[in-house]
Scaffold this active site. Structure first.
Site, PDB file in Angstrom:
ATOM      1  N   HIS A 100       0.736  -1.145  -0.243  1.00  0.00           N
ATOM      2  CA  HIS A 100       0.242   0.012  -0.089  1.00  0.00           C
ATOM      3  C   HIS A 100       0.894   1.453  -0.027  1.00  0.00           C
ATOM      4  O   HIS A 100       0.347   1.945  -0.081  1.00  0.00           O
ATOM      5  CB  HIS A 100      -0.987  -0.383   1.185  1.00  0.00           C
ATOM      6  N   ASP A 128      -9.710  -0.215   4.050  1.00  0.00           N
ATOM      7  CA  ASP A 128      -8.449  -1.313   4.502  1.00  0.00           C
ATOM      8  C   ASP A 128      -8.959  -1.455   6.331  1.00  0.00           C
ATOM      9  O   ASP A 128      -9.506  -0.840   7.223  1.00  0.00           O
ATOM     10  CB  ASP A 128      -6.870  -0.063   4.892  1.00  0.00           C
ATOM     11  N   HIS A 130      -6.358  -0.993   8.520  1.00  0.00           N
ATOM     12  CA  HIS A 130      -5.462  -0.426   8.712  1.00  0.00           C
ATOM     13  C   HIS A 130      -5.693   1.371   8.899  1.00  0.00           C
ATOM     14  O   HIS A 130      -6.363   1.597   7.016  1.00  0.00           O
ATOM     15  CB  HIS A 130      -4.092  -0.668   8.436  1.00  0.00           C
ATOM     16  N   ASP A 132      -2.985   3.423   8.117  1.00  0.00           N
ATOM     17  CA  ASP A 132      -2.302   3.756   6.815  1.00  0.00           C
ATOM     18  C   ASP A 132      -1.942   5.350   7.357  1.00  0.00           C
ATOM     19  O   ASP A 132      -1.389   5.775   6.208  1.00  0.00           O
ATOM     20  CB  ASP A 132      -2.166   3.763   5.641  1.00  0.00           C
ATOM     21  N   HIS A 145       4.118   1.639   3.913  1.00  0.00           N
ATOM     22  CA  HIS A 145       3.231   1.381   3.472  1.00  0.00           C
ATOM     23  C   HIS A 145       1.685   1.190   4.882  1.00  0.00           C
ATOM     24  O   HIS A 145       0.906   1.375   4.587  1.00  0.00           O
ATOM     25  CB  HIS A 145       2.717  -0.212   3.565  1.00  0.00           C
ATOM     26  N   ASP A 234      -7.637  -2.112   0.097  1.00  0.00           N
ATOM     27  CA  ASP A 234      -6.856  -3.135   1.143  1.00  0.00           C
ATOM     28  C   ASP A 234      -7.098  -4.106   0.607  1.00  0.00           C
ATOM     29  O   ASP A 234      -8.410  -4.118   1.547  1.00  0.00           O
ATOM     30  CB  ASP A 234      -6.046  -2.025   1.805  1.00  0.00           C
ATOM     31  N   ASP A 236      -6.460  -6.246   3.094  1.00  0.00           N
ATOM     32  CA  ASP A 236      -6.736  -6.646   4.029  1.00  0.00           C
ATOM     33  C   ASP A 236      -8.011  -6.719   4.747  1.00  0.00           C
ATOM     34  O   ASP A 236      -8.235  -6.569   5.839  1.00  0.00           O
ATOM     35  CB  ASP A 236      -6.029  -6.406   4.522  1.00  0.00           C
ATOM     36  N   GLU A 279      -1.477  -4.819  -1.968  1.00  0.00           N
ATOM     37  CA  GLU A 279      -1.993  -6.045  -0.781  1.00  0.00           C
ATOM     38  C   GLU A 279      -1.663  -7.271  -0.785  1.00  0.00           C
ATOM     39  O   GLU A 279      -2.120  -8.644  -0.413  1.00  0.00           O
ATOM     40  CB  GLU A 279      -2.112  -5.653   0.535  1.00  0.00           C
TER      41      GLU A 279
END
Ligand code: DIR
Ligand code: MN
Ligand code: MN
Ligand code: MN
Length: 311
Positions: A100, A128, A130, A132, A145, A234, A236, A279
């Site tokens: 990312h 995401d 996360h 980031d 990332h 992302d 994830d 990712e």
């Protein structure tokens, strides 16, 4: 409809090998062919995956705690130019990653192009697990990332051209035009940043409470009608049930159907100007089936963003 493809085989923003093979896996499973024949896009840009090996800086020592800073900066500067060229030509831009960190390049390029072409600021929907949004100083890992949003919003500033100093105001994103969906693993320092700046964020708590339908209504209402949207997805963000083959899986994520729905809603606005899908790391699943499932999920997300409909 014209599509500018940017295929980035890059893993330098995090420590796990294999995410540089994400774009090739997505393409090998037929994604670009489907976009062309089923969705009717004319394809421009990368006809094969670019690895940017020539931009790798030897002896790339840590800088302000960042790992591979000069390499990640140089690769992103090149990606920024690529998405700029596709976007300024009025093409919807699709970037296949890669980790990312490459969103520093993709979003800076479309932000600059959209200012020039339409005289508008872009909005970003960041899907995401996360946030980031670590600065080099707040990051515990040093992995870039986990920092792209900080550089894109100007919360983190590069101190020299070879370490993100090339990210200028014209490349930046107004933090008020940023919306997160799917968050569930946010660092303490990141939570402080999100609170201090009043960043619009829909965590998995909000998805559970309101349902994805109302979350998308609220997310798009925050952005406002007629604002160009860059979607950075992302993989994830999805629960590991659907996307196990990724570097930092986190339980309790979106179903694939919820991820697809997010993309369908954004496509429906008619304001989508760019999509990143990042990712996907085919090397990390416990089984070959897990890797394939993750690639299939990534392809589905992209097709929905580009306008695939159920009926
Ligand atoms: C963590 C993990 N917040 C970091 N970030 C990840 O390293 O800054 N982002 N995994 O995708
Ligand atoms: Mn991410
Ligand atoms: Mn993530
Ligand atoms: Mn359409």
């Amino acid at each position: 409809q014209e599509l500018g493809v940017v295929a980035v085989g890059f893993s330098g923003g995090q420590p796990k090998a294999g995410v540089d093979n994400g774009p090739q896996a997505l393409i090998q499973s037929g994604l670009l062919g489907q976009i062309n024949t089923e969705l009717g896009y004319k394809l421009h840009g990368d006809s094969e995956v670019q690895y940017y090996k020539d931009l790798a800086v030897a002896n790339d020592a840590d800088h302000r705690g960042m790992k591979n800073p000069r390499t990640v900066s140089a690769v992103n500067k090149a990606i920024s130019q690529k998405t700029y060229e596709q976007s300024v030509a009025g093409r919807l831009t699709l970037t296949l990653g890669g980790d990312h960190s490459i969103a520093i390049g993709t979003i800076s390029g479309t932000a600059k192009a959209t200012r020039e072409r339409l005289g508008r600021e872009i909005a970003v929907i960041w899907v995401d697990a996360h946030a980031d949004i670590n600065t080099p100083e707040s990051s515990d890992s040093g992995n870039i990332h986990g920092m792209p949003v900080a550089f894109l919003t100007g919360l983190a500033k590069g101190d020299s051209d070879d370490a993100f100093g090339w990210v200028k105001e014209e490349h930046q994103l107004n933090i008020k035009k940023l919306v997160y969906i799917g968050l569930r693993d946010v660092d303490v320092g990141e939570k402080k940043i999100l609170r201090e700046h009043g960043v619009k964020a829909f965590s998995m708590f909000d998805v559970d409470r309101y349902g994805i339908g109302r979350v998308m209504e609220m997310a798009l209402a925050h952005i406002g009608a007629d604002t160009p949207i860059h979607l950075s997805f992302d993989i994830d963000a999805l629960d590991p049930t659907w996307a196990p083959s990724t570097g930092t899986p986190v339980r309790g994520g979106l179903t694939l159907r919820e991820g697809d729905y997010i993309c369908e809603c954004i496509h429906q606005t008619g304001n989508l100007i760019a999509v990143d899908l990042v990712e996907v790391n085919p090397a990390l699943a416990a089984t070959e089936a897990g890797a394939q499932e993750t690639v299939r999920a990534g392809c589905s997300i992209v097709r929905c963003a580009l306008g695939e409909t159920l009926l």
